[in-house]
Design a protein around this motif. Sequence first.
Motif, short mmCIF file in Angstrom:
data_model
loop_
_atom_site.label_atom_id
_atom_site.label_comp_id
_atom_site.label_asym_id
_atom_site.label_seq_id
_atom_site.Cartn_x
_atom_site.Cartn_y
_atom_site.Cartn_z
N UNK A 19 -15.70 5.22 11.83
CA UNK A 19 -15.74 3.94 11.12
C UNK A 19 -15.56 4.13 9.62
N UNK A 20 -16.24 5.12 9.06
CA UNK A 20 -16.17 5.36 7.62
C UNK A 20 -14.80 5.85 7.19
N UNK A 21 -14.22 6.76 7.95
CA UNK A 21 -12.93 7.33 7.58
C UNK A 21 -11.81 6.30 7.73
N UNK A 22 -11.86 5.54 8.79
CA UNK A 22 -10.84 4.50 8.97
C UNK A 22 -10.94 3.43 7.89
N UNK A 23 -12.13 3.20 7.36
CA UNK A 23 -12.31 2.21 6.29
C UNK A 23 -11.57 2.63 5.02
N UNK A 24 -11.30 3.93 4.88
CA UNK A 24 -10.57 4.43 3.71
C UNK A 24 -9.06 4.35 3.89
N UNK A 25 -8.61 3.90 5.06
CA UNK A 25 -7.18 3.74 5.30
C UNK A 25 -6.58 4.74 6.27
N UNK A 26 -7.38 5.68 6.75
CA UNK A 26 -6.87 6.66 7.70
C UNK A 26 -6.76 6.07 9.10
N UNK A 27 -5.94 6.72 9.91
CA UNK A 27 -5.76 6.35 11.31
C UNK A 27 -6.17 7.53 12.18
#
Length: 210
Positions: free
Chosen positions: A164-172
Motif C-alpha cells: 500500500x505504501x509503495x504503490x502510493x508513491x506511484x510504483x506498480x
Amino acid sequence: MYDQSKLSELIRFARVGAGATVIDIYPGDGDWTRLFSYIVGPEGRVYSFVPAEVAHFKNDPVGRMRTLAKEPGRENVEVVSADLLAMPGLTQPADVLWLHLFYHDLHTALIQAKGATAAHFNRAVYERLKPGGSYVIVDHAAAVGAGTSDAQSLHRIEPASVREEVEAAGFVLDAESTVLANKDDPHSIKVFDPSIKGETDRFAYRFVKP
C-alpha cells in the motif's frame, strides 16, 4: 546469506544484470554489494549506501564498506553515507534499488529521528529509479492485520502495508516471490529470537517505476 538456489532466484527476481546500476541500501555485511558487483561487471555500478542514521553503529558499517570497495575487482563499487533522504542527490539514476530486511526500519524511531518516513523514502526511490526500474523489497513478515505495528518491537511488517505504501508513491507491483516463505513462523516473536533467527517468514516484492 541464503543457499545457492535461493540466491539465484532472488537475483533473477531482482532483474540485476551486466551493466546495471544498483543501489544497495543499508548493505550490512556487504554480501549483497559484493554479489551485485560481480554481476553488473565493469560496465555496471553498485552504490553501497549506508544511511547516516545507522553510520554510528559500533560495527562501523561505513568503514566496512570502504574496505570492501578496496577489494580487487570492486572498482565498480561506490560507498555513500548520508541521511537516507539525501540518497537521490548522491547516486546516479538506477536500474534496481535493493532493500533487504530494512523496509520495516522506516517505521522505527531510529530511522525517523532525522525526518525520514516510509512515504518520504518511497518518493526518493521513485525519483532515483529509471523508468522501468525495479524497487525490490525483501523483509520479515508480520501477522495478517498487524500492519506496521510490529516494526519497532518485532522488526516485522505486514506485506500488505508495504504494498500500500509503495504503490502510493506511484510504483506498480510487478511480481512477488515466496522463495523465502516459512509457514511455521508464528509471526509473534522478534526476528532475533534464537528459535526463528535466520528462518523467518519473508516476503519479496518487485515494484516498477512506470
